[in-house]
Design a protein around this motif. Structure first.
Motif, PDB file in Angstrom:
ATOM      1  N   TRP A  76       0.724  -1.197  -0.030  1.00  0.00           N
ATOM      2  CA  TRP A  76       0.176  -0.101   0.005  1.00  0.00           C
ATOM      3  C   TRP A  76       0.809   1.163   0.031  1.00  0.00           C
ATOM      4  N   ARG A  77       2.168   1.174   0.403  1.00  0.00           N
ATOM      5  CA  ARG A  77       3.134   2.392   0.229  1.00  0.00           C
ATOM      6  C   ARG A  77       4.620   1.794   0.032  1.00  0.00           C
ATOM      7  N   PRO A  78       5.479   2.505  -0.656  1.00  0.00           N
ATOM      8  CA  PRO A  78       6.735   2.026  -1.126  1.00  0.00           C
ATOM      9  C   PRO A  78       7.296   1.181   0.230  1.00  0.00           C
ATOM     10  N   PRO A  79       7.522  -0.014   0.016  1.00  0.00           N
ATOM     11  CA  PRO A  79       8.300  -0.805   1.272  1.00  0.00           C
ATOM     12  C   PRO A  79       9.349   0.237   2.079  1.00  0.00           C
ATOM     13  N   SER A  80       9.273  -0.060   3.475  1.00  0.00           N
ATOM     14  CA  SER A  80      10.473   0.212   4.128  1.00  0.00           C
ATOM     15  C   SER A  80      11.751  -0.362   3.802  1.00  0.00           C
ATOM     16  N   LEU A  81      12.661   0.763   3.616  1.00  0.00           N
ATOM     17  CA  LEU A  81      13.957  -0.040   3.223  1.00  0.00           C
ATOM     18  C   LEU A  81      14.826  -0.735   4.542  1.00  0.00           C
ATOM     19  N   LEU A  82      14.071  -0.550   5.641  1.00  0.00           N
ATOM     20  CA  LEU A  82      14.603  -1.487   6.869  1.00  0.00           C
ATOM     21  C   LEU A  82      14.036  -2.361   7.164  1.00  0.00           C
ATOM     22  N   LEU A  83      12.598  -2.316   7.315  1.00  0.00           N
ATOM     23  CA  LEU A  83      11.874  -3.286   7.957  1.00  0.00           C
ATOM     24  C   LEU A  83      11.444  -4.439   6.832  1.00  0.00           C
ATOM     25  N   GLU A  84      11.189  -3.898   5.709  1.00  0.00           N
ATOM     26  CA  GLU A  84      10.526  -4.752   4.637  1.00  0.00           C
ATOM     27  C   GLU A  84      11.448  -4.988   3.678  1.00  0.00           C
ATOM     28  N   HIS A 109      -2.265   3.649  11.875  1.00  0.00           N
ATOM     29  CA  HIS A 109      -2.780   3.027  10.627  1.00  0.00           C
ATOM     30  C   HIS A 109      -1.749   2.090  10.087  1.00  0.00           C
ATOM     31  N   LEU A 110      -0.779   2.532   9.872  1.00  0.00           N
ATOM     32  CA  LEU A 110       0.435   1.542   9.368  1.00  0.00           C
ATOM     33  C   LEU A 110       0.420   0.259  10.192  1.00  0.00           C
ATOM     34  N   PHE A 111       0.327   0.379  11.485  1.00  0.00           N
ATOM     35  CA  PHE A 111       0.238  -0.642  12.185  1.00  0.00           C
ATOM     36  C   PHE A 111      -0.837  -1.787  12.389  1.00  0.00           C
ATOM     37  N   ASN A 112      -2.104  -1.089  11.785  1.00  0.00           N
ATOM     38  CA  ASN A 112      -3.295  -1.789  11.510  1.00  0.00           C
ATOM     39  C   ASN A 112      -3.067  -2.572  10.127  1.00  0.00           C
ATOM     40  N   ALA A 113      -2.530  -1.813   9.582  1.00  0.00           N
ATOM     41  CA  ALA A 113      -2.200  -2.294   8.035  1.00  0.00           C
ATOM     42  C   ALA A 113      -1.418  -3.524   7.873  1.00  0.00           C
ATOM     43  N   PHE A 114      -0.544  -3.845   8.872  1.00  0.00           N
ATOM     44  CA  PHE A 114       0.153  -5.169   8.758  1.00  0.00           C
ATOM     45  C   PHE A 114      -0.838  -6.485   9.062  1.00  0.00           C
ATOM     46  N   GLY A 115      -2.322  -6.187   9.400  1.00  0.00           N
ATOM     47  CA  GLY A 115      -3.016  -7.356   9.598  1.00  0.00           C
ATOM     48  C   GLY A 115      -4.093  -7.210   8.517  1.00  0.00           C
ATOM     49  N   ARG A 170      11.453   8.396   6.905  1.00  0.00           N
ATOM     50  CA  ARG A 170       9.901   7.837   6.945  1.00  0.00           C
ATOM     51  C   ARG A 170      10.021   6.977   7.950  1.00  0.00           C
ATOM     52  N   SER A 171      10.833   5.799   7.887  1.00  0.00           N
ATOM     53  CA  SER A 171      10.994   4.902   9.001  1.00  0.00           C
ATOM     54  C   SER A 171      10.943   5.486  10.530  1.00  0.00           C
ATOM     55  N   LEU A 172      11.618   6.466  10.836  1.00  0.00           N
ATOM     56  CA  LEU A 172      11.621   7.064  11.942  1.00  0.00           C
ATOM     57  C   LEU A 172      10.215   7.775  12.349  1.00  0.00           C
ATOM     58  N   LEU A 173       9.828   8.320  11.499  1.00  0.00           N
ATOM     59  CA  LEU A 173       8.360   8.825  11.747  1.00  0.00           C
ATOM     60  C   LEU A 173       7.165   7.615  11.821  1.00  0.00           C
ATOM     61  N   SER A 174       7.569   6.423  11.107  1.00  0.00           N
ATOM     62  CA  SER A 174       6.712   5.344  11.143  1.00  0.00           C
ATOM     63  C   SER A 174       6.724   4.592  12.511  1.00  0.00           C
ATOM     64  N   ALA A 175       7.809   4.281  12.836  1.00  0.00           N
ATOM     65  CA  ALA A 175       7.989   3.445  13.926  1.00  0.00           C
ATOM     66  C   ALA A 175       8.709   3.911  15.117  1.00  0.00           C
ATOM     67  N   THR A 185       2.974  -8.728  17.108  1.00  0.00           N
ATOM     68  CA  THR A 185       3.143  -9.668  16.016  1.00  0.00           C
ATOM     69  C   THR A 185       3.814  -9.108  14.835  1.00  0.00           C
ATOM     70  N   PHE A 186       4.553  -9.986  14.162  1.00  0.00           N
ATOM     71  CA  PHE A 186       5.069  -9.608  12.731  1.00  0.00           C
ATOM     72  C   PHE A 186       5.066 -10.833  12.078  1.00  0.00           C
ATOM     73  N   PHE A 187       4.760 -10.753  10.694  1.00  0.00           N
ATOM     74  CA  PHE A 187       4.913 -11.832   9.669  1.00  0.00           C
ATOM     75  C   PHE A 187       6.328 -11.842   9.025  1.00  0.00           C
TER      76      PHE A 187
HETATM   77  C1  OVV Z   1       9.400  -1.737  12.891  1.00  0.00           C
HETATM   78  C2  OVV Z   1       8.715  -0.794  12.028  1.00  0.00           C
HETATM   79  C3  OVV Z   1       7.255  -0.576  11.996  1.00  0.00           C
HETATM   80  C4  OVV Z   1       6.839   0.108  11.240  1.00  0.00           C
HETATM   81  C5  OVV Z   1       7.438   0.865   9.979  1.00  0.00           C
HETATM   82  C6  OVV Z   1       8.618   0.799  10.023  1.00  0.00           C
HETATM   83  C7  OVV Z   1       9.417  -0.019  11.030  1.00  0.00           C
HETATM   84  C8  OVV Z   1       9.522   1.384   8.995  1.00  0.00           C
HETATM   85  O1  OVV Z   1      10.523   1.130   8.648  1.00  0.00           O
HETATM   86  O2  OVV Z   1       8.942   1.994   8.256  1.00  0.00           O
END
Ligand code: OVV
Length: 401
Positions: free
Chosen positions: A81-89, A171-177, A234-239, A288-290
């Protein structure tokens, strides 16, 4: 010769249902007791709830990679739904340059310059809250207010618009579900929140010396590309906001319900960091995380088939009696290290030192001025597909004389 793999236990409960989100412990108990791997029929995915196997899967990035997303959606077949995180995803090797840039910016050593200021900010906030009356909502006035005061400043974003941060993260954390009612509720306002968050990632928005500007400086050195820099910001502001809010909320609710533990912390304020990690274990703000199984992976004798998503229950692992004595008890005497509340392995929370410093500053300021954090009404859970926390935590702050 043929061997028959044992049948995988099946669970028909939806872990993202309001009933489970209200109180996930009974579901997690059933999950752990059923076996190392369980099939969740409602979402046709696999799940793990025992500490040993969750931990092993988290460190096994080769067989359980993150590049197909760490939510329910399988990016082998669905568009993110958004460009993937360069760290998490992402997985190595692409994961590694952004991580190598961000880790030193958020290291304990780099954070030393913030410590004194954050402790002063915490004392000011606690004074303000005490002055506002003995009965307060500990979520809005402390757990939300403190990170919103110090973290965006440290990133270097402007004051204007910070009210977008919590709803964006939620919303971001809801969107993992799954696409349930929680996701539907956040969808209409998402464009405003995401638009603002994305705009803050540009170089010219970020104040000199902050985490954001340091990420851009890494792009100038060539450690990451100029295209990667805004996504790392964006990762800082997301997580970095909602997670800490719910970690602090877990501390405050633990202290409200365990006055003897609050007394211990007041007697020995050096325990603030242990208190925070024990709260992260106990509540597991990120539940949780998948991952995806990149090949058929045998886990405790059962096979997770190649290409299938598997849900790792961090909260369940952190309450596994196979690993923890009296896991449901919040106890400052225990050593909570080794909990998987921040994950484990190469994706383990890169911001954990920031969170610990925020917690230490706030708990220390409270310990100095507050004799007792007494429950003052019925707390209300906040439901989120990934995070566990409180919507409202009414307390009476009894000032120390
Ligand atoms: C651990 C975490 C949760 C949500 C978003 C991100 C990381 C990210 O890197 O955007």
């Amino acid at each position: 010769m043929t061997t028959t793999a044992p049948a995988i236990p099946v669970n028909h409960v939806d872990p993202f249902s309001p009933e489970v989100l209200e109180d996930p412990l009974p579901f997690q108990h059933a999950l752990r007791e059923a076996g190392p791997v369980v099939h969740l029929a409602q979402h046709d995915v696999y799940a793990m709830g025992r500490y040993e196997h969750v931990r092993a899967a988290l460190v096994d990035w080769q067989r359980f990679p993150s590049g197909a997303g760490v939510g329910l959606a399988n990016w082998r077949y669905e568009k993110p739904w958004r460009p993937p995180s360069l760290l998490l995803e992402t997985d190595p090797p692409h994961h590694d340059a952004p991580r190598a840039v961000l880790a030193p910016i958020l290291s304990p050593r780099a954070l030393r310059r913030l410590r004194e200021q954050w402790c002063t900010e915490a004392e000011t906030l606690v004074d303000e809250v005490l002055a506002s009356g003995p009965e307060v909502d500990a979520m809005s006035t402390l757990a939300e207010a403190f990170p919103l005061r110090v973290f965006p400043d440290a990133v270097g974003i402007p004051r204007e618009g910070r009210e977008h941060l919590l709803p964006y993260g939620d919303h971001l954390f809801n969107a993992f579900g799954p696409e349930n009612a929680l996701v539907a509720k956040g969808a209409p306002t998402l464009p405003e929140h995401a638009g603002w968050v994305n705009a803050q990632c540009a170089r010219d928005r970020l104040a000199e010396g902050g985490f954001g500007a340091q990420i851009w400086a890494a792009a100038d050195r060539g450690d990451i590309t100029p295209e990667q820099a805004p996504l790392v910001v964006r990762s800082l502001l997301s997580a970095g906001v909602d997670t800490t809010v719910h970690g602090l909320g877990a501390c405050l609710s633990a202290m409200a319900t365990h006055p003897e533990q609050w007394a211990r912390l007041r007697a020995q304020p050096g325990l603030a960091r242990v208190a925070f990690d024990e709260a992260v274990r106990w509540e597991s703000p990120v539940q949780t995380f998948f991952r995806i199984a990149d090949v058929d992976v045998s886990v405790g004798g059962t096979v997770v088939p190649e290409g299938r998503k598997i849900l790792m229950f961090l909260g369940s692992a952190n309450h596994d009696p196979r690993r923890w004595d009296a896991p449901d008890v919040f106890d400052l005497d225990r050593d909570p290290s080794g909990h998987v509340g921040f994950g484990m392995g190469l994706h383990q929370c890169v911001g954990q030192h920031v969170a610990r410093l925020e917690a230490e500053a706030l708990l220390t300021a409270l310990a100095r001025r507050v004799e007792r954090i007494a429950p003052a009404g019925t707390p209300r859970r906040h439901h989120n597909n990934t995070m566990r926390g409180w919507e409202s935590l009414p307390v009476r702050l009894v000032p120390a004389v």
